[in-house]
Design a protein around this motif. Sequence first.
Motif, PDB file in Angstrom:
ATOM      1  N   MET A   1       0.078  13.204  13.167  1.00 38.54           N
ATOM      2  CA  MET A   1      -0.592  13.086  11.880  1.00 38.54           C
ATOM      3  C   MET A   1      -0.474  11.647  11.388  1.00 38.54           C
ATOM      4  SD  MET A   1       0.321  15.051   8.382  1.00 38.54           S
ATOM      5  CE  MET A   1      -1.042  15.737   7.546  1.00 38.54           C
ATOM      6  N   ASN A   2      -1.557  11.126  10.878  1.00 40.70           N
ATOM      7  CA  ASN A   2      -1.549   9.775  10.326  1.00 40.70           C
ATOM      8  C   ASN A   2      -0.788   9.745   9.011  1.00 40.70           C
ATOM      9  OD1 ASN A   2      -3.106   8.753  12.387  1.00 40.70           O
ATOM     10  ND2 ASN A   2      -5.023   9.172  11.342  1.00 40.70           N
ATOM     11  N   ASN A   3      -0.191   8.626   8.724  1.00 37.72           N
ATOM     12  CA  ASN A   3       0.494   8.440   7.455  1.00 37.72           C
ATOM     13  C   ASN A   3      -0.562   8.326   6.358  1.00 37.72           C
ATOM     14  OD1 ASN A   3       2.162   7.810   5.353  1.00 37.72           O
ATOM     15  ND2 ASN A   3       3.047   6.000   6.289  1.00 37.72           N
ATOM     16  N   VAL A   4      -0.502   9.216   5.366  1.00 37.17           N
ATOM     17  CA  VAL A   4      -1.529   9.235   4.325  1.00 37.17           C
ATOM     18  C   VAL A   4      -1.183   8.335   3.140  1.00 37.17           C
ATOM     19  CG1 VAL A   4      -2.392  11.508   4.928  1.00 37.17           C
ATOM     20  CG2 VAL A   4      -0.552  11.304   3.259  1.00 37.17           C
ATOM     21  N   ARG A   5      -0.001   7.814   3.101  1.00 34.38           N
ATOM     22  CA  ARG A   5       0.411   6.934   2.004  1.00 34.38           C
ATOM     23  C   ARG A   5      -0.249   5.570   2.184  1.00 34.38           C
ATOM     24  NH1 ARG A   5       4.883   6.471  -1.650  1.00 34.38           N
ATOM     25  NH2 ARG A   5       5.361   4.289  -2.011  1.00 34.38           N
ATOM     26  N   ASN A   6      -0.912   5.097   1.142  1.00 35.65           N
ATOM     27  CA  ASN A   6      -1.602   3.818   1.181  1.00 35.65           C
ATOM     28  C   ASN A   6      -0.989   2.896   0.119  1.00 35.65           C
ATOM     29  OD1 ASN A   6      -3.404   1.674   0.696  1.00 35.65           O
ATOM     30  ND2 ASN A   6      -5.117   2.866   1.489  1.00 35.65           N
ATOM     31  N   PRO A   7      -0.066   2.020   0.518  1.00 36.47           N
ATOM     32  CA  PRO A   7       0.627   1.167  -0.453  1.00 36.47           C
ATOM     33  C   PRO A   7      -0.308   0.301  -1.290  1.00 36.47           C
ATOM     34  CG  PRO A   7       1.651   0.994   1.708  1.00 36.47           C
ATOM     35  CD  PRO A   7       0.404   1.801   1.872  1.00 36.47           C
ATOM     36  N   ASP A   8      -1.381  -0.201  -0.711  1.00 38.25           N
ATOM     37  CA  ASP A   8      -2.318  -1.043  -1.470  1.00 38.25           C
ATOM     38  C   ASP A   8      -3.014  -0.240  -2.564  1.00 38.25           C
ATOM     39  OD1 ASP A   8      -1.718  -3.301   0.042  1.00 38.25           O
ATOM     40  OD2 ASP A   8      -3.299  -2.880   1.501  1.00 38.25           O
ATOM     41  N   PHE A   9      -3.407   0.979  -2.248  1.00 42.09           N
ATOM     42  CA  PHE A   9      -4.063   1.841  -3.228  1.00 42.09           C
ATOM     43  C   PHE A   9      -3.085   2.216  -4.344  1.00 42.09           C
ATOM     44  CE2 PHE A   9      -5.373   5.926  -4.964  1.00 42.09           C
ATOM     45  CZ  PHE A   9      -6.698   5.679  -5.267  1.00 42.09           C
ATOM     46  N   ILE A  10      -1.865   2.556  -3.978  1.00 40.67           N
ATOM     47  CA  ILE A  10      -0.845   2.934  -4.958  1.00 40.67           C
ATOM     48  C   ILE A  10      -0.548   1.761  -5.887  1.00 40.67           C
ATOM     49  CG2 ILE A  10       1.578   3.636  -5.216  1.00 40.67           C
ATOM     50  CD1 ILE A  10       1.181   5.173  -2.517  1.00 40.67           C
ATOM     51  N   ARG A  11      -0.464   0.559  -5.336  1.00 44.67           N
ATOM     52  CA  ARG A  11      -0.223  -0.643  -6.136  1.00 44.67           C
ATOM     53  C   ARG A  11      -1.414  -0.927  -7.061  1.00 44.67           C
ATOM     54  NH1 ARG A  11       0.530  -3.908  -2.111  1.00 44.67           N
ATOM     55  NH2 ARG A  11       2.366  -2.774  -1.545  1.00 44.67           N
ATOM     56  N   ALA A  12      -2.626  -0.763  -6.554  1.00 43.79           N
ATOM     57  CA  ALA A  12      -3.827  -0.993  -7.363  1.00 43.79           C
ATOM     58  C   ALA A  12      -3.902   0.021  -8.508  1.00 43.79           C
ATOM     59  CB  ALA A  12      -5.080  -0.913  -6.493  1.00 43.79           C
ATOM     60  N   PHE A  13      -3.519   1.256  -8.226  1.00 45.25           N
ATOM     61  CA  PHE A  13      -3.476   2.264  -9.287  1.00 45.25           C
ATOM     62  C   PHE A  13      -2.496   1.837 -10.372  1.00 45.25           C
ATOM     63  CE2 PHE A  13      -1.668   5.912 -11.402  1.00 45.25           C
ATOM     64  CZ  PHE A  13      -2.780   6.623 -11.785  1.00 45.25           C
ATOM     65  N   GLY A  14      -1.313   1.405  -9.970  1.00 41.16           N
ATOM     66  CA  GLY A  14      -0.296   0.955 -10.918  1.00 41.16           C
ATOM     67  C   GLY A  14      -0.752  -0.234 -11.739  1.00 41.16           C
ATOM     68  N   ASP A  15      -1.403  -1.181 -11.083  1.00 45.63           N
ATOM     69  CA  ASP A  15      -1.934  -2.353 -11.802  1.00 45.63           C
ATOM     70  C   ASP A  15      -2.962  -1.923 -12.846  1.00 45.63           C
ATOM     71  OD1 ASP A  15      -0.371  -4.079 -10.290  1.00 45.63           O
ATOM     72  OD2 ASP A  15      -2.006  -4.633  -8.925  1.00 45.63           O
ATOM     73  N   ASN A  16      -3.809  -0.972 -12.471  1.00 44.56           N
ATOM     74  CA  ASN A  16      -4.828  -0.495 -13.393  1.00 44.56           C
ATOM     75  C   ASN A  16      -4.195   0.250 -14.567  1.00 44.56           C
ATOM     76  OD1 ASN A  16      -7.633  -0.216 -14.099  1.00 44.56           O
ATOM     77  ND2 ASN A  16      -7.423   1.940 -13.586  1.00 44.56           N
ATOM     78  N   LEU A  17      -3.198   1.061 -14.291  1.00 46.89           N
ATOM     79  CA  LEU A  17      -2.492   1.753 -15.368  1.00 46.89           C
ATOM     80  C   LEU A  17      -1.888   0.745 -16.339  1.00 46.89           C
ATOM     81  CD1 LEU A  17      -1.141   4.053 -16.901  1.00 46.89           C
ATOM     82  CD2 LEU A  17       0.635   4.090 -15.114  1.00 46.89           C
ATOM     83  N   LYS A  18      -1.245  -0.271 -15.805  1.00 45.95           N
ATOM     84  CA  LYS A  18      -0.635  -1.298 -16.651  1.00 45.95           C
ATOM     85  C   LYS A  18      -1.688  -1.986 -17.517  1.00 45.95           C
ATOM     86  CE  LYS A  18       2.433  -5.291 -16.398  1.00 45.95           C
ATOM     87  NZ  LYS A  18       3.249  -6.119 -15.511  1.00 45.95           N
ATOM     88  N   LYS A  19      -2.836  -2.309 -16.925  1.00 47.43           N
ATOM     89  CA  LYS A  19      -3.928  -2.964 -17.655  1.00 47.43           C
ATOM     90  C   LYS A  19      -4.439  -2.068 -18.777  1.00 47.43           C
ATOM     91  CE  LYS A  19      -8.140  -2.882 -16.020  1.00 47.43           C
ATOM     92  NZ  LYS A  19      -9.161  -2.372 -16.910  1.00 47.43           N
ATOM     93  N   LEU A  20      -4.673  -0.802 -18.477  1.00 53.21           N
ATOM     94  CA  LEU A  20      -5.174   0.128 -19.485  1.00 53.21           C
ATOM     95  C   LEU A  20      -4.160   0.323 -20.612  1.00 53.21           C
ATOM     96  CD1 LEU A  20      -6.764   2.771 -17.095  1.00 53.21           C
ATOM     97  CD2 LEU A  20      -7.998   1.212 -18.618  1.00 53.21           C
ATOM     98  N   ARG A  21      -2.900   0.424 -20.251  1.00 49.68           N
ATOM     99  CA  ARG A  21      -1.844   0.587 -21.254  1.00 49.68           C
ATOM    100  C   ARG A  21      -1.787  -0.635 -22.168  1.00 49.68           C
ATOM    101  NH1 ARG A  21       2.854  -1.443 -21.520  1.00 49.68           N
ATOM    102  NH2 ARG A  21       3.038  -2.009 -19.333  1.00 49.68           N
ATOM    103  N   ALA A  22      -1.871  -1.820 -21.578  1.00 42.52           N
ATOM    104  CA  ALA A  22      -1.834  -3.063 -22.360  1.00 42.52           C
ATOM    105  C   ALA A  22      -3.049  -3.174 -23.276  1.00 42.52           C
ATOM    106  CB  ALA A  22      -1.756  -4.261 -21.425  1.00 42.52           C
ATOM    107  N   GLU A  23      -4.214  -2.762 -22.792  1.00 44.89           N
ATOM    108  CA  GLU A  23      -5.421  -2.791 -23.616  1.00 44.89           C
ATOM    109  C   GLU A  23      -5.276  -1.911 -24.853  1.00 44.89           C
ATOM    110  OE1 GLU A  23      -8.598  -1.633 -20.996  1.00 44.89           O
ATOM    111  OE2 GLU A  23      -8.701  -3.614 -20.055  1.00 44.89           O
ATOM    112  N   LYS A  24      -4.530  -0.831 -24.711  1.00 43.57           N
ATOM    113  CA  LYS A  24      -4.278   0.078 -25.837  1.00 43.57           C
ATOM    114  C   LYS A  24      -3.120  -0.405 -26.705  1.00 43.57           C
ATOM    115  CE  LYS A  24      -6.973   3.756 -24.898  1.00 43.57           C
ATOM    116  NZ  LYS A  24      -7.671   4.603 -25.855  1.00 43.57           N
ATOM    117  N   LYS A  25      -2.491  -1.508 -26.277  1.00 40.47           N
ATOM    118  CA  LYS A  25      -1.336  -2.076 -26.988  1.00 40.47           C
ATOM    119  C   LYS A  25      -0.210  -1.049 -27.127  1.00 40.47           C
ATOM    120  CE  LYS A  25      -3.917  -5.590 -29.562  1.00 40.47           C
ATOM    121  NZ  LYS A  25      -5.003  -5.756 -28.710  1.00 40.47           N
TER     122      LYS A  25
END
Length: 77
Positions: A1-25
Amino acid sequence: MNNVRNPDFIRAFGDNLKKLRAEKKISQEELANSSDIPISQIGRIERGEVNTTISTIYVISKALEIDIKELFDFPIK
């Protein structure tokens, strides 16, 4: 079975969460309190250290008062 964990995607999700949270102050602490998620977990998600659950993503979207799809609105590498 291939490894389904994608570190780049997980990091991009986290970056987006941080951006959205900051936009909401909203601080990590405020998000943690309003979503009933430990602040340390919010930090790990934003840094891309954990592959979070869909249940956690749902609660975060409600706490940020955004549509869940906004959390996934980022370029995929």
